[in-house]
Enzyme design. Structure first.
Site, short mmCIF file in Angstrom:
data_model
loop_
_atom_site.label_atom_id
_atom_site.label_comp_id
_atom_site.label_asym_id
_atom_site.label_seq_id
_atom_site.Cartn_x
_atom_site.Cartn_y
_atom_site.Cartn_z
NE ARG A 127 44.82 42.24 52.84
CZ ARG A 127 43.60 41.88 52.52
NH1 ARG A 127 42.77 41.43 53.44
NH2 ARG A 127 43.16 41.97 51.29
CE1 TYR A 129 53.01 38.79 50.90
CE2 TYR A 129 50.91 39.64 51.67
CZ TYR A 129 51.84 39.47 50.66
OH TYR A 129 51.59 39.99 49.43
CE LYS A 164 45.96 47.01 52.69
NZ LYS A 164 45.10 47.26 51.57
CG HIS A 189 41.13 49.48 50.70
ND1 HIS A 189 40.67 48.26 50.22
CD2 HIS A 189 42.47 49.45 50.54
CE1 HIS A 189 41.70 47.54 49.79
NE2 HIS A 189 42.80 48.23 49.97
CB SER A 231 43.34 43.59 48.09
OG SER A 231 43.21 44.23 49.32
CB CYS A 248 40.44 45.48 42.05
SG CYS A 248 39.57 44.01 42.61
CG ASP A 302 46.31 50.09 49.84
OD1 ASP A 302 45.41 49.54 49.17
OD2 ASP A 302 46.73 49.62 50.92
NE ARG A 338 50.33 42.33 47.23
CZ ARG A 338 49.23 43.08 47.29
NH1 ARG A 338 49.32 44.39 47.23
NH2 ARG A 338 48.04 42.51 47.37
O1 SAT Z 1 48.85 42.61 52.22
S1 SAT Z 1 48.26 43.95 52.08
O2 SAT Z 1 47.05 44.04 52.88
O3 SAT Z 1 49.19 44.96 52.51
C1 SAT Z 1 47.89 44.24 50.45
C2 SAT Z 1 46.45 44.12 50.17
O4 SAT Z 1 45.88 43.05 50.34
O5 SAT Z 1 45.84 45.13 49.77
MN MN Z 2 44.83 47.50 49.66
#
Ligand code: SAT
Ligand code: MN
Length: 583
Positions: free
Chosen positions: A70, A198, A207, A227, A249, A251, A276, A365
């Site tokens: 991100r 991405y 998000k 979140h 994110s 963690c 998430d 991922r």
């Molecule tokens: O890239 S994402 O935002 O979907 C994954 C994350 O950073 O939690």
């Molecule tokens: Mn996340």
């Protein structure tokens, strides 16, 4: 195909006129459509086929090396009034924002197919679900949206019935970071994202919609978009408690959501509702309930193995899209911490050479459907969601934060959430390992001013007299040599059990200025290899360090000026005084 909803038809036409695609494809969400898109991407090299004997229906996508996380510095919330976006967001006025991003969309889809993806965030028949339509020129986005959301015909029917939907426009553009923008227009319920293919930048249901736009909507409609993972903990006697847990994110939300109870905890079972995002509502009886708006996981791969998370390890052996992992010589996916096989080709498609860094990108991922998960709970489809016993906040802190503590009450719990800090991870571009404030793990995702968000959180006290208890956890404490004090992973169940016992009034705790900490024997450490010294460090606080921390939280809150709710300022002052008295 098209739609009978005039507003949707018109928008699709307008976008096509600006972006000039060669063709328009309305997504139906069928398995055949998914397979046809995969075949097309295998043919043009967007996807590589992994070993189909050991990893059936698994494919690999390698991103542009400049496009692997991100980009918070290129992410904007465009409200008419700058203060509504707050110091926690980048802001441009809506008209200027549209102009800037629309210019980048000019002819952006020339020669490409434009996909129209109707999707529903949440169970298709839930009154708490919200729909959107993503327009994209990326077939990779379409197949990921198929795994991550309820996508296709049923969603389109609901959208046509309701007449409203979140508009998400996406193009990979030319992937030049200088021409990349992720823009949100919460007042118009719309998103425009260009220049990245991405994850969180491109899968707009996640998000962008389910957190930034939904948090804004939730504030006006009286609910919360958070979140948070949602996990069910079933005791040996068959009693299940549901917990929501907010962690930044990368963690460990996915690991916690699908934890495997260790052998020392017989009879306990874990059920995954979400890994998430949680949407939270107070029902007519005053019970806080949660739904997971997503239907799949976009999880961090490195570190996943038989020991750390066997459920995840097994779940990604079939029907999975991998992004930016390495490959072995027999075309199996490989990543750091997999513990089996050797990398042969790295995440940039080069022969593996340790001099080039890790074989898999640290933010590589997997995308899988939630139903792949051995611990999947079918209540993830329940329209009314599941009742929540406890809300847990946490971060990644080498020092300071104890393993677990409980806030005194709701107001104090909101302060605990607002004060969360965590070391940065590879999920965002930028430096890794720097401590920053990440209130409620929402710093990158709250679609409006944090001061108003905390006021909204505080207001739940008036909506219900039986709100969940609020806790804080930290799995990441280290000793002076940098070794983790707590074993983590499956053993985290011991901490979840303490949390549930506290909610049920079954266990005593020690009152401190920051909240309630476990007594010496509060957490079950049977059969756990942990020294008395480590346990002591994990379950006590250093008052001098906490006085500094509370002062720093106070300074942080003051960045929000006169919009900061008085109740939160007063609570910070109360804890500050308690800490002074205790020292
Ligand atoms: O890239 S994402 O935002 O979907 C994954 C994350 O950073 O939690
Ligand atoms: Mn996340």
């Amino acid at each position: 195909m098209t739609s009978k909803l005039a507003a949707l038809k018109q928008w699709v036409q307008d976008v096509a006129a600006r972006t000039e695609p060669a063709a328009i494809h309305w997504c139906t969400g069928t398995d055949d459509e998914y397979q046809a898109l995969v075949s097309g991407m295998l043919a043009d090299g967007t996807l590589t086929s992994l070993n189909q004997d050991s990893y059936p229906n698994c494919y690999l996508h390698l991103s542009d090396p400049n496009d692997v996380a991100r980009v918070e510095h290129l992410t904007y919330v465009c409200t008419s009034n700058k203060d509504d976006a707050g110091p926690n967001n980048n802001w441009i006025a809506p008209a200027e924002g549209h102009d800037k991003v629309d210019a980048l969309f000019e002819s952006a889809m020339r020669g490409r197919t434009m996909y129209v993806i109707p999707y529903c965030m949440g169970p298709i028949d839930s009154p708490h679900s919200r729909c959107g339509v993503e327009i994209t020129d990326s077939p990779y986005v379409v197949v990921n949206m198929k795994l991550m959301t309820r996508m296709g015909t049923a969603a389109l029917e609901r959208i046509e019935r309701e007449g409203t939907f979140v508009k998400g426009l996406h193009s990979t553009g030319d992937l030049d970071p200088e021409r990349r923008l992720i823009m949100h227009f919460p007042e118009e319920l719309s998103i425009k994202s260009i220049g990245s293919g991405y994850g969180g930048n491109a899968l707009l249901g996640k998000k962008c919609h389910a957190l930034r736009i939904a948090s804004y909507q939730g504030r006006t409609e009286g609910w919360l978009a958070e979140h948070m993972l949602i996990v069910g903990v079933e005791s040996p006697t068959g009693e299940t408690h549901y917990i929501c847990c907010a962690l930044p994110s990368a963690c460990g939300k996915t690991n916690l959501a699908m934890l495997i109870p260790p052998a020392s905890q017989p009879g306990w079972k874990i059920w995954t509702l979400g890994d998430d995002i949680a949407w939270l509502h107070v029902d007519d009886d005053g019970q806080l309930r949660a739904i997971n708006p997503e239907s799949g996981y976009f999880g961090v791969v490195p570190g996943t193995n038989q020991k750390t998370n066997k459920n995840a390890f097994d779940m990604i052996t079939h029907d999975t899209i991998f992004t930016n992992v390495a490959q072995t010589s027999d075309r199996e996916p490989w990543w750091e911490g997999k513990k089996v096989g050797e990398p042969s080709i790295d995440w940039q498609g080069r022969p593996y050479d340790p001099a080039n860094g890790p074989a898999a990108h640290p933010n590589s991922r997997f995308t899988v459907s939630a139903t792949n998960n051995p611990s999947y709970s079918s209540l993830a489809e329940a329209a009314e969601g599941v009742p929540i016993t406890a809300i847990v906040f946490g971060g990644r802190r080498k020092e300071l934060a104890p393993l677990v503590y409980q806030s005194r009450d709701w107001k104090n719990g909101v302060l605990v959430g607002a004060g969360v800090a965590s070391e940065t991870t590879a999920a965002n571009v930028g430096e890794v390992g720097v401590v920053r404030r990440d209130p409620m793990a929402m710093k990158p995702f709250c679609g409006y001013n944090f001061a108003d968000y905390w006021a909204h959180w505080l207001s739940f006290d008036k909506r219900s007299t039986k709100l969940p208890k609020i806790f804080h956890i930290n799995w990441f404490r280290q000793d002076d040599e940098g070794r983790f004090l707590w074993p983590g992973f499956g053993e985290n169940l011991r901490v979840l059990r303490w949390i549930i016992d506290r909610c049920e009034g079954r266990v005593d705790a020690i009152e401190t200025p920051i909240g309630f900490l476990p007594t010496a024997d509060g957490i079950d450490t049977r059969d756990l290899a942990i020294s008395q010294e480590a346990l002591e460090a994990l379950t006590t606080i250093d008052i001098a360090q906490w006085r500094e921390e509370m002062a720093s939280i106070g300074e942080y809150l003051e960045l929000y000026g006169n919009r900061l709710p008085d109740a939160l300022r007063e609570e910070q002052q109360r804890v500050t005084e308690e800490l002074a008295k205790a020292s």
